[in-house]
Design a protein around this motif. Structure first.
Motif, PDB file in Angstrom:
ATOM      1  N   ALA A 122    -156.751 -61.519 -11.154  1.00 23.80           N
ATOM      2  CA  ALA A 122    -155.838 -60.405 -11.111  1.00 23.80           C
ATOM      3  C   ALA A 122    -155.613 -60.054  -9.584  1.00 23.80           C
ATOM      4  O   ALA A 122    -154.747 -59.243  -9.101  1.00 23.80           O
ATOM      5  N   GLN A 123    -156.712 -60.553  -8.688  1.00 21.93           N
ATOM      6  CA  GLN A 123    -156.456 -60.102  -7.229  1.00 21.93           C
ATOM      7  C   GLN A 123    -155.111 -60.634  -6.777  1.00 21.93           C
ATOM      8  O   GLN A 123    -154.598 -60.166  -5.894  1.00 21.93           O
ATOM      9  N   ALA A 124    -154.591 -61.802  -7.473  1.00 17.85           N
ATOM     10  CA  ALA A 124    -153.410 -62.414  -6.894  1.00 17.85           C
ATOM     11  C   ALA A 124    -152.222 -61.247  -7.324  1.00 17.85           C
ATOM     12  O   ALA A 124    -151.214 -61.582  -6.527  1.00 17.85           O
ATOM     13  N   PHE A 125    -152.389 -60.832  -8.368  1.00 22.37           N
ATOM     14  CA  PHE A 125    -151.345 -59.476  -8.411  1.00 22.37           C
ATOM     15  C   PHE A 125    -151.088 -58.314  -7.469  1.00 22.37           C
ATOM     16  O   PHE A 125    -150.196 -57.759  -7.282  1.00 22.37           O
ATOM     17  N   TYR A 126    -152.395 -57.855  -7.166  1.00 18.33           N
ATOM     18  CA  TYR A 126    -152.794 -56.626  -6.608  1.00 18.33           C
ATOM     19  C   TYR A 126    -152.692 -56.698  -5.122  1.00 18.33           C
ATOM     20  O   TYR A 126    -152.666 -55.800  -4.334  1.00 18.33           O
ATOM     21  N   ASN A 127    -152.806 -58.048  -4.649  1.00 17.53           N
ATOM     22  CA  ASN A 127    -152.691 -58.320  -3.204  1.00 17.53           C
ATOM     23  C   ASN A 127    -151.544 -59.553  -2.943  1.00 17.53           C
ATOM     24  O   ASN A 127    -151.379 -60.392  -3.898  1.00 17.53           O
ATOM     25  N   GLY A 128    -151.217 -59.822  -1.722  1.00 24.90           N
ATOM     26  CA  GLY A 128    -150.307 -60.828  -1.365  1.00 24.90           C
ATOM     27  C   GLY A 128    -148.886 -60.585  -1.696  1.00 24.90           C
ATOM     28  O   GLY A 128    -148.312 -59.645  -1.851  1.00 24.90           O
ATOM     29  N   GLU A 129    -148.177 -61.699  -2.021  1.00 28.54           N
ATOM     30  CA  GLU A 129    -146.725 -61.700  -2.152  1.00 28.54           C
ATOM     31  C   GLU A 129    -146.237 -61.190  -3.354  1.00 28.54           C
ATOM     32  O   GLU A 129    -145.212 -60.376  -3.430  1.00 28.54           O
ATOM     33  N   VAL A 130    -147.034 -61.026  -4.454  1.00 30.95           N
ATOM     34  CA  VAL A 130    -146.507 -60.269  -5.712  1.00 30.95           C
ATOM     35  C   VAL A 130    -146.711 -58.774  -5.141  1.00 30.95           C
ATOM     36  O   VAL A 130    -145.902 -58.044  -5.430  1.00 30.95           O
ATOM     37  N   ALA A 131    -147.719 -58.259  -4.632  1.00 25.79           N
ATOM     38  CA  ALA A 131    -147.816 -57.086  -4.411  1.00 25.79           C
ATOM     39  C   ALA A 131    -146.778 -56.464  -3.580  1.00 25.79           C
ATOM     40  O   ALA A 131    -146.298 -55.142  -3.458  1.00 25.79           O
ATOM     41  N   GLN A 132    -146.744 -57.513  -2.420  1.00 25.56           N
ATOM     42  CA  GLN A 132    -145.601 -56.903  -1.395  1.00 25.56           C
ATOM     43  C   GLN A 132    -144.228 -56.773  -2.069  1.00 25.56           C
ATOM     44  O   GLN A 132    -143.283 -55.904  -1.486  1.00 25.56           O
ATOM     45  N   ALA A 133    -143.818 -57.743  -3.057  1.00 24.91           N
ATOM     46  CA  ALA A 133    -142.637 -57.716  -3.731  1.00 24.91           C
ATOM     47  C   ALA A 133    -142.554 -56.202  -4.520  1.00 24.91           C
ATOM     48  O   ALA A 133    -141.277 -55.853  -4.748  1.00 24.91           O
ATOM     49  N   MET A 134    -143.559 -55.904  -5.060  1.00 23.96           N
ATOM     50  CA  MET A 134    -143.494 -54.727  -6.012  1.00 23.96           C
ATOM     51  C   MET A 134    -143.158 -53.667  -5.059  1.00 23.96           C
ATOM     52  O   MET A 134    -142.472 -52.693  -5.467  1.00 23.96           O
ATOM     53  N   VAL A 135    -143.968 -53.357  -3.840  1.00 21.05           N
ATOM     54  CA  VAL A 135    -143.979 -52.313  -3.268  1.00 21.05           C
ATOM     55  C   VAL A 135    -142.604 -52.094  -2.548  1.00 21.05           C
ATOM     56  O   VAL A 135    -141.732 -51.097  -2.490  1.00 21.05           O
ATOM     57  N   ALA A 136    -142.087 -53.195  -2.191  1.00 22.19           N
ATOM     58  CA  ALA A 136    -140.643 -53.296  -1.486  1.00 22.19           C
ATOM     59  C   ALA A 136    -139.482 -52.930  -2.486  1.00 22.19           C
ATOM     60  O   ALA A 136    -138.818 -51.998  -2.224  1.00 22.19           O
ATOM     61  N   ALA A 137    -139.727 -53.313  -3.842  1.00 24.19           N
ATOM     62  CA  ALA A 137    -138.791 -53.029  -4.860  1.00 24.19           C
ATOM     63  C   ALA A 137    -138.867 -51.592  -5.037  1.00 24.19           C
ATOM     64  O   ALA A 137    -137.745 -50.851  -5.391  1.00 24.19           O
ATOM     65  N   VAL A 138    -139.900 -50.714  -4.926  1.00 26.46           N
ATOM     66  CA  VAL A 138    -140.172 -49.485  -5.474  1.00 26.46           C
ATOM     67  C   VAL A 138    -139.751 -48.644  -4.493  1.00 26.46           C
ATOM     68  O   VAL A 138    -138.936 -47.659  -4.448  1.00 26.46           O
ATOM     69  N   GLN A 139    -139.805 -48.900  -2.983  1.00 30.35           N
ATOM     70  CA  GLN A 139    -139.744 -48.185  -1.915  1.00 30.35           C
ATOM     71  C   GLN A 139    -138.204 -48.342  -1.453  1.00 30.35           C
ATOM     72  O   GLN A 139    -137.808 -47.315  -0.792  1.00 30.35           O
ATOM     73  N   ASN A 140    -137.500 -49.526  -1.710  1.00 35.29           N
ATOM     74  CA  ASN A 140    -136.419 -49.688  -1.029  1.00 35.29           C
ATOM     75  C   ASN A 140    -135.241 -49.395  -1.977  1.00 35.29           C
ATOM     76  O   ASN A 140    -133.928 -49.638  -1.929  1.00 35.29           O
ATOM     77  N   HIS A 141    -135.488 -48.750  -3.208  1.00 37.59           N
ATOM     78  CA  HIS A 141    -134.589 -48.555  -4.314  1.00 37.59           C
ATOM     79  C   HIS A 141    -133.657 -47.011  -3.779  1.00 37.59           C
ATOM     80  O   HIS A 141    -134.197 -46.509  -3.118  1.00 37.59           O
ATOM     81  N   THR A 142    -132.642 -47.172  -4.427  1.00 37.58           N
ATOM     82  CA  THR A 142    -131.985 -45.904  -3.804  1.00 37.58           C
ATOM     83  C   THR A 142    -132.507 -44.364  -4.658  1.00 37.58           C
ATOM     84  O   THR A 142    -132.315 -43.616  -4.065  1.00 37.58           O
ATOM     85  N   ASN A 143    -133.194 -44.886  -5.618  1.00 37.04           N
ATOM     86  CA  ASN A 143    -134.032 -43.737  -6.162  1.00 37.04           C
ATOM     87  C   ASN A 143    -135.500 -44.406  -5.866  1.00 37.04           C
ATOM     88  O   ASN A 143    -136.170 -44.757  -6.656  1.00 37.04           O
ATOM     89  N   PRO A 144    -135.894 -44.155  -4.762  1.00 38.49           N
ATOM     90  CA  PRO A 144    -137.442 -44.748  -4.200  1.00 38.49           C
ATOM     91  C   PRO A 144    -138.499 -43.997  -4.964  1.00 38.49           C
ATOM     92  O   PRO A 144    -138.292 -42.915  -5.028  1.00 38.49           O
ATOM     93  N   GLY A 145    -139.667 -44.821  -4.811  1.00 36.17           N
ATOM     94  CA  GLY A 145    -140.976 -44.165  -5.194  1.00 36.17           C
ATOM     95  C   GLY A 145    -142.096 -44.251  -4.411  1.00 36.17           C
ATOM     96  O   GLY A 145    -141.613 -44.624  -3.059  1.00 36.17           O
ATOM     97  N   TYR A 146    -143.313 -44.182  -4.653  1.00 34.45           N
ATOM     98  CA  TYR A 146    -144.328 -43.716  -3.653  1.00 34.45           C
ATOM     99  C   TYR A 146    -145.312 -44.995  -3.617  1.00 34.45           C
ATOM    100  O   TYR A 146    -146.220 -45.074  -3.018  1.00 34.45           O
ATOM    101  N   LEU A 147    -145.219 -45.958  -4.677  1.00 37.45           N
ATOM    102  CA  LEU A 147    -146.039 -47.167  -4.729  1.00 37.45           C
ATOM    103  C   LEU A 147    -146.343 -47.943  -3.457  1.00 37.45           C
ATOM    104  O   LEU A 147    -145.423 -48.201  -2.569  1.00 37.45           O
ATOM    105  N   SER A 148    -147.554 -47.878  -2.823  1.00 38.48           N
ATOM    106  CA  SER A 148    -147.822 -48.679  -1.590  1.00 38.48           C
ATOM    107  C   SER A 148    -148.844 -49.724  -1.886  1.00 38.48           C
ATOM    108  O   SER A 148    -149.511 -49.871  -3.084  1.00 38.48           O
ATOM    109  N   ALA A 149    -148.833 -50.421  -0.805  1.00 35.69           N
ATOM    110  CA  ALA A 149    -149.973 -51.757  -0.996  1.00 35.69           C
ATOM    111  C   ALA A 149    -151.521 -51.050  -1.045  1.00 35.69           C
ATOM    112  O   ALA A 149    -152.328 -51.763  -1.864  1.00 35.69           O
ATOM    113  N   ASP A 150    -151.988 -50.052  -0.540  1.00 32.34           N
ATOM    114  CA  ASP A 150    -152.905 -49.682  -0.730  1.00 32.34           C
ATOM    115  C   ASP A 150    -153.218 -48.975  -2.175  1.00 32.34           C
ATOM    116  O   ASP A 150    -154.590 -49.230  -2.575  1.00 32.34           O
TER     117      ASP A 150
END
Length: 586
Positions: A227-255
């Motif tokens: 599961a670490q591969a989901f919560y860290n690395g490129e998958v995690a980065q893609a999730m954070v980017a999708a959430v924060q860069n949307h026109t209705n942005p959210g607060y999900l962070s890498a931490d």
């Protein structure tokens, strides 16, 4: 004329019109599935097949649950997936455990997350679509935690069915097609539109072979590295980017992703007649509300043998003279559920943040006192009770219900059992598709309003908190011998509690088989109107309820029950005819 609650089930099933959002419709004539050794039941046949494949290879019930969840991520993305959360009950022959993989609120949210500039709660769709409502996904951490204790096959092997299907493709089901067609926001999500729509912008036709190589790549990473591969690395980065860069942005962070932990909690268990019923504790309200309902119903039986549900079973065909029993059953269950839902809104929330009076809510004396409020006429609206240990400074949660969830159950060769309810919250979650899977909008399960009349709502938004859920995975045991009797659960938003209550009463009181229990018409109350299922509930029964003071609302009640029940030395399984799931066993 069909008069009883169940009417003539075969006749009712044949006559039931297909509701547009059901997709696959109500499937007539289903029979229970028998097995001697093991069984898997999930909301899509391909997921059930994956579970059966794992069980045939000697895997545990937990192994099968993992394989089924991964396939559901692919074939039923509108309801659950690795971008969401789950509650898991597990029985290993000696003890029942509860694994909490519920999403958490990002660390930077505030109580005003779903309030507009004027302090009013925003419309649901404004909250759902985009990054605002995305919680930290928890399902993979919970499955990994449970697998470390109860897995038999290697973690990597459990991913193979889903990876193979993602690469070779699967046929788009009628239900998936119908839900895509009904959702105008799919076309507005570039990542979803490119995957789910054809070149003309229409939902892919039923039977279209749909491949998801991006999900296959994601699953291969998680299979190899955990599961670490989901919560860290490129998958995690893609999730954070999708959430924060949307026109209705959210607060999900890498931490937030790095710090997420699944929890093992003590299940809530209580007696009902000859059985012991176990469910999920908070942050799910499902286990508590189901046990409260059953406890109130048993107290009513002690008050009067006339109110023993075992004597109020629906009958295959009925005349006006026999209508009294099924109508009284609906009356009693609806009144008991009103009382349970009133307490749910007042007291239940994430117990890591709010002191939930579990002992008081489930105390037999308290439930008997609640039962004393049930009379010959409907109370229509119940008020919360005063269980011992309750904080009376809280205000009730008045949030509307949401629906998009799935349930799976499994029994292995050793008799170990899983009941797992899993969700991305609203249909297609946040509509953010990342690395081949959809992200949840689970934060909308919080109360949009943090305070009522100056008092805090228990289920208000707070950083790190898990939103209240109605998910109710359930395991049933014999009180005499401690033997496992059944594993069951359902999707359905806040109606889940009523669906599970119905199935339990059908199995235990009315001695129906799992398929009959799943297919029985739905009914109940969420402390509002008495809700009955359109097309399966007779006009005569509705008139009877109205004569007893009920405000009755016929409606589509799209449960998705999966039920496995002990049958001598083997098992019987049933799948809800309102959806496309199946039970498979050997």
């Amino acid at each position: 004329m069909c008069l009883s609650l169940s009417c003539n089930l075969a006749q009712a099933r044949q006559a039931l019109p297909v509701a547009p959002e059901l997709g696959s419709g109500y499937r007539a004539g289903l029979q229970p599935v028998a097995a001697k050794h093991h069984m898997a039941a999930a909301a899509n046949p391909l997921a059930s097949q994956a579970g059966q494949r794992i069980l045939r290879a000697g895997g545990s019930a937990l192994d099968a649950a993992i394989a089924m969840q991964l396939v559901l991520t692919l074939v039923e993305p509108q309801s659950s997936g690795i971008g969401g959360g789950a509650f898991i009950l597990h029985w290993d022959g000696k003890r029942t455990q509860a694994f909490d993989g519920r999403e958490t609120a990002p660390s930077q949210v505030t109580e005003r997350l779903f309030l507009d500039d004027k302090g009013a709660p925003m419309p649901f769709r404004s909250a759902q679509i985009g990054g605002r409502a995305v919680g930290v996904p928890g399902v993979l951490r919970a499955l990994e935690l449970a697998h470390k204790q109860h897995g038999v096959l290697p973690w990597q092997a459990l991913f193979q069915p889903a990876i193979e299907l993602a690469r070779t493709g699967f046929p788009v089901s009628a239900r998936l097609h119908a839900l895509l067609k009904a959702d105008p926001f799919v076309a507005r999500s570039p990542s979803m539109a490119g995957y789910f729509l054809d070149t003309t912008g229409r939902p892919l036709a039923v039977g279209t072979q749909l491949r998801n190589p991006e999900l296959a790549d994601t699953l291969e990473q998680i299979a190899q590295h955990g599961a670490q591969a989901f919560y860290n690395g490129e998958v995690a980065q893609a999730m954070v980017a999708a959430v924060q860069n949307h026109t209705n942005p959210g607060y999900l962070s890498a931490d937030d992703l790095k710090q997420y932990r699944a929890s093992e909690r003590e299940p809530v268990c209580g007696p009902y007649k000859a059985w012991q019923v176990c469910g999920m504790p908070p942050p799910s309200s499902g286990g508590v509300a189901v046990l409260q309902t059953l406890g109130i119903l048993e107290a009513l039986q002690r008050r009067s043998a006339r109110d023993d549900l075992a004597h109020l079973a629906p009958v295959p065909s009925a005349t006006a003279a026999t209508l009294e029993a099924p109508a009284r059953a609906v009356h009693l269950v609806a009144e008991a559920e009103r009382l349970a839902y009133a307490d749910r809104a007042q007291y239940l929330a994430d117990s890591d943040y709010v002191p939930v009076p579990l002992k008081g809510l489930l105390d037999p004396g308290y439930l008997a006192q609640r039962a004393s409020q049930v009379g010959e006429r409907s109370m229509n609206k119940a008020i919360p009770g005063h269980p011992s240990g309750a904080l009376l400074t809280l205000a009730p949660d008045r949030s509307p219900p949401r629906i998009a969830t799935s349930h799976l159950s499994a029994i292995d060769d050793r008799g170990n059992a899983v009941a797992m309810t899993t969700s991305v919250e609203g249909a297609f979650g946040s509509h953010l598709m990342v690395k081949g899977f959809l992200l949840n909008n689970q934060l909308t399960d919080f109360s949009f309003v943090p305070q009522e009349q100056g008092r805090p709502v228990a289920n208000r938004v707070q950083p790190g908190k898990r939103p209240l859920s109605a998910m109710a995975p359930t395991l049933v045991f014999s009180r005499d011998h401690g033997e496992l009797v059944a594993s069951l659960g359902s999707p359905g938003g806040s109606q889940i509690i009523g669906y599970v209550n119905k199935a339990l009463i059908a199995l235990l009181d009315w001695r129906l088989d799992p398929q009959q229990a799943a297919g029985l018409p739905n009914f109940g109350s969420r402390n509002g109107a008495t809700e009955v299922e359109s097309g399966l509930t007779s006009a005569a029964l509705i008139r009877k309820l109205k004569a007893w003071g009920h405000t009755v609302t016929p409606m589509d009640m799209t449960s998705g029950l999966q039920v496995i029940q002990r049958d001598g030395t083997g098992w019987l399984g049933g799948a809800d005819p309102r959806r496309e799931g199946v039970a498979l066993g050997d």
